[in-house]
Design a protein around this motif. Structure first.
Motif, PDB file in Angstrom:
ATOM      1  N   ASP A  18       4.714   7.001   1.968  1.00 61.88           N
ATOM      2  CA  ASP A  18       4.716   5.723   3.014  1.00 61.88           C
ATOM      3  C   ASP A  18       4.313   4.517   2.719  1.00 61.88           C
ATOM      4  O   ASP A  18       3.236   4.666   2.032  1.00 61.88           O
ATOM      5  N   GLY A  47      -3.939   2.511  -1.288  1.00 59.08           N
ATOM      6  CA  GLY A  47      -2.985   3.717  -0.842  1.00 59.08           C
ATOM      7  C   GLY A  47      -3.834   5.062  -0.880  1.00 59.08           C
ATOM      8  O   GLY A  47      -5.288   4.818  -0.815  1.00 59.08           O
ATOM      9  N   ASP A  48      -3.082   5.787  -0.613  1.00 59.35           N
ATOM     10  CA  ASP A  48      -3.642   7.312  -0.920  1.00 59.35           C
ATOM     11  C   ASP A  48      -2.956   8.244  -1.496  1.00 59.35           C
ATOM     12  O   ASP A  48      -1.534   8.066  -1.530  1.00 59.35           O
ATOM     13  N   LEU A  49      -3.422   9.376  -1.822  1.00 63.63           N
ATOM     14  CA  LEU A  49      -2.593  10.191  -2.699  1.00 63.63           C
ATOM     15  C   LEU A  49      -3.043  11.624  -2.243  1.00 63.63           C
ATOM     16  O   LEU A  49      -4.262  12.116  -2.056  1.00 63.63           O
ATOM     17  N   GLY A  50      -2.019  12.577  -1.795  1.00 59.40           N
ATOM     18  CA  GLY A  50      -2.315  13.832  -1.436  1.00 59.40           C
ATOM     19  C   GLY A  50      -1.416  14.776  -1.977  1.00 59.40           C
ATOM     20  O   GLY A  50      -0.413  14.447  -2.740  1.00 59.40           O
ATOM     21  N   SER A 102       1.011   5.397   0.078  1.00 58.16           N
ATOM     22  CA  SER A 102       0.792   6.758   0.447  1.00 58.16           C
ATOM     23  C   SER A 102       1.677   7.549   0.017  1.00 58.16           C
ATOM     24  O   SER A 102       2.696   7.583   0.227  1.00 58.16           O
ATOM     25  N   LEU A 103       1.017   8.664  -1.016  1.00 54.67           N
ATOM     26  CA  LEU A 103       2.103   9.488  -1.743  1.00 54.67           C
ATOM     27  C   LEU A 103       1.610  11.106  -1.509  1.00 54.67           C
ATOM     28  O   LEU A 103       0.452  11.028  -2.097  1.00 54.67           O
ATOM     29  N   ALA A 104       2.507  11.923  -1.096  1.00 52.08           N
ATOM     30  CA  ALA A 104       1.958  13.253  -1.177  1.00 52.08           C
ATOM     31  C   ALA A 104       2.829  13.964  -2.079  1.00 52.08           C
ATOM     32  O   ALA A 104       4.302  13.748  -1.986  1.00 52.08           O
ATOM     33  N   PHE A 114       0.979  -1.097   0.142  1.00 52.83           N
ATOM     34  CA  PHE A 114       0.109  -0.036   0.132  1.00 52.83           C
ATOM     35  C   PHE A 114       0.888   1.456   0.001  1.00 52.83           C
ATOM     36  O   PHE A 114       1.907   1.315   0.810  1.00 52.83           O
TER      37      PHE A 114
END
Lengths: 318, 318
Positions: free
Chosen positions: A118, A100-103, A67-69, A65
């Motif tokens: 992360d 995951g997540d994108l920011g 998470s990407l900013a 997974f």
């Protein structure tokens, strides 16, 4: 649930297997620099951080997974290349990107934001077989896969304005998580404790000793030094440099450890001691070895400090 | 493995249960502001983001992992308070903090770094019972737990220099993840599809419709508006504001949905349609409803843009 403070958390899920979970930050300006790293190498190293923790438990990864900013002005090409590097490694070990997540990362006054990633990786091991950091015992041999200091020596070279060639820079940009070696050692019951060397040998050995309630004696001459552009790297890189992602493990006296596992050389570098400190033996002299690798929240840490600080062994115990 | 693009990934782990995994960024300057939020509320909201995704699958959380990048100059007191807020909520739902990572966030030219968190929550549901976003069908009723727009109305008030009292600011700082309601709905088989309203009703309903391959008709007057400091919030907050963490779900025609679940009111706000667009019915007039909540990578997104942009319904279909 166990493994708190280990490379991974271990969760009992039934069905004959335990679940491994690891979460790692991978931050621009701390773990990598965009002006040095090819974007594909950033994706590769980001996933390597997570996979290496699974390797250190003797597990096999099952899903990742991310998470990407990202800064708002990052070129689409950079993002594409990041994922190309990630995906190539993920395919090698059959690890699907499952979520995951994108920011958007905040911009500083120059309107420059930084890439902050992360990575969470899930893995499995047969029930109650995860290799912990805490089971080393006095007398156990201490072993390493591969060679150390290659990544940090390259960082030092970049820091000094050097421009290593692509092939020479491989230890920094394309480290290989030692999943086969970790799994082999666990399956055959050869290993008593294990950790990955992401923060530097002296720091990670210290973690293993602390968790096991013991100390260690290391032969400086036995530490396998990576080859840098000008021959073997200096000893402080091998001792304290991070980002190598090799496995550091212990085995009970008398255990026969192969000199090569899954194509990777394995070297005995010392043994576990009862006395709770780390000792470095160099030219027959014994000195206290203090953790000198990367640790967070040092005063004013520079970029990738484990690599550029020339810390020799420290004669004062902590 | 299923659930990609859903609130959580769903992994078959055997033993009669499926594993849910969700990962969410929680970023200073994007999701919260340190000058508005009590530090304990930042910890609370950070964990709420993860727990709410587990709720939206009808699952129960089992472990949480936190990666936290902190500025070097952050007061220890801030960090202590952050964990106090996190831990209080974690105890309420019995979710141990099982691991994570700690890093230093890069400083901008003013030497100000920002708090960047990434929360991973694992949860479980009985095998093959996770409630997905994709199973809504034309004719299904559309329901909401709780009331909407409270958090975003407060953000707007703060943005305009207001200083709401602590009690009035509760919807923004102390949202409650609807774990009991989500679990109740799944256990009793009342629900066909579910999502949590973290990005705003119009955006999250759009996600649910897209995944289910259908559309929706919403009665504006039926949407439960939260109470703000000056009475019920304006409709654009209820329609497009995020950060409320209520559950939006659908149920087949004829299913009896309780008017209150685990102490939370449940309201029918419309129904699923065959036509693939969202329609808002207001004073007997029908207009196309476009997603107006928070979405990443809009040009020059302001802080928490879902809340401060006064977007009325948009008559153009996308």
């Amino acid at each position: 649930l166990e493994g708190i403070g280990d490379d991974c958390a271990v969760l009992r899920i039934g069905g004959g297997h335990d679940l491994l979970v690891t979460t790692d930050l991978y931050l621009e300006g701390v773990h990598f620099r965009r002006d040095w790293f090819p974007p594909a190498a950033v994706g590769h190293c980001c996933l390597t951080r997570g996979l290496s923790d699974i390797a250190a438990m003797g597990g096999m990864p099952t899903a990742a997974f991310l998470s990407l900013a990202l800064p708002s002005d990052i070129p689409q090409r950079w993002v594409d290349e990041f994922f190309r590097g990630w995906t190539a490694l993920a395919r090698t070990f059959g690890v699907p990107l499952a979520g995951g997540d994108l920011g958007q990362s905040p911009a500083d006054r120059d309107n420059k934001g930084r890439v902050m990633a992360d990575v969470t990786v899930l893995g499995i091991v047969p029930g109650c077989t995860a290799v912990l950091r805490s089971h080393a015992r006095p007398g156990d041999g201490i072993y390493l896969t591969g060679k150390l200091g290659g990544a940090s020596a390259l960082i030092a070279e970049y820091s000094q304005g050097g421009k290593p060639k692509a092939k020479a820079a491989r230890p920094l940009f394309w480290p290989v998580p030692r999943l086969q070696a970790g799994s082999y050692l666990r399956q055959r019951g050869l290993v008593s404790a294990m950790i990955d060397v992401s923060d530097g040998l002296s720091t990670d050995l210290d973690h293993l000793c602390e968790r096991s309630g013991c100390g260690a004696a290391i032969e400086a001459s036995a530490i396998p030094h990576a080859n840098g552009p000008k021959g073997p790297v200096e000893t402080h890189f091998a001792l304290h440099g991070g980002e190598d992602y090799e496995l550091l493990f212990t085995a009970r006296t008398g255990t026969r450890i192969p000199s090569r596992i899954a194509g990777v050389p394995v070297t005995r570098i010392g043994h576990i001691t009862r006395e709770r400190r780390m000792v470095l033996i160099q030219d027959r002299k014994r000195s206290v070895l203090s953790p000198g690798g990367w640790e967070h929240f040092r005063p004013a840490p520079p970029v990738l400090p484990s690599a550029v600080q020339k810390r020799a062994t420290d004669r004062q115990s902590r």
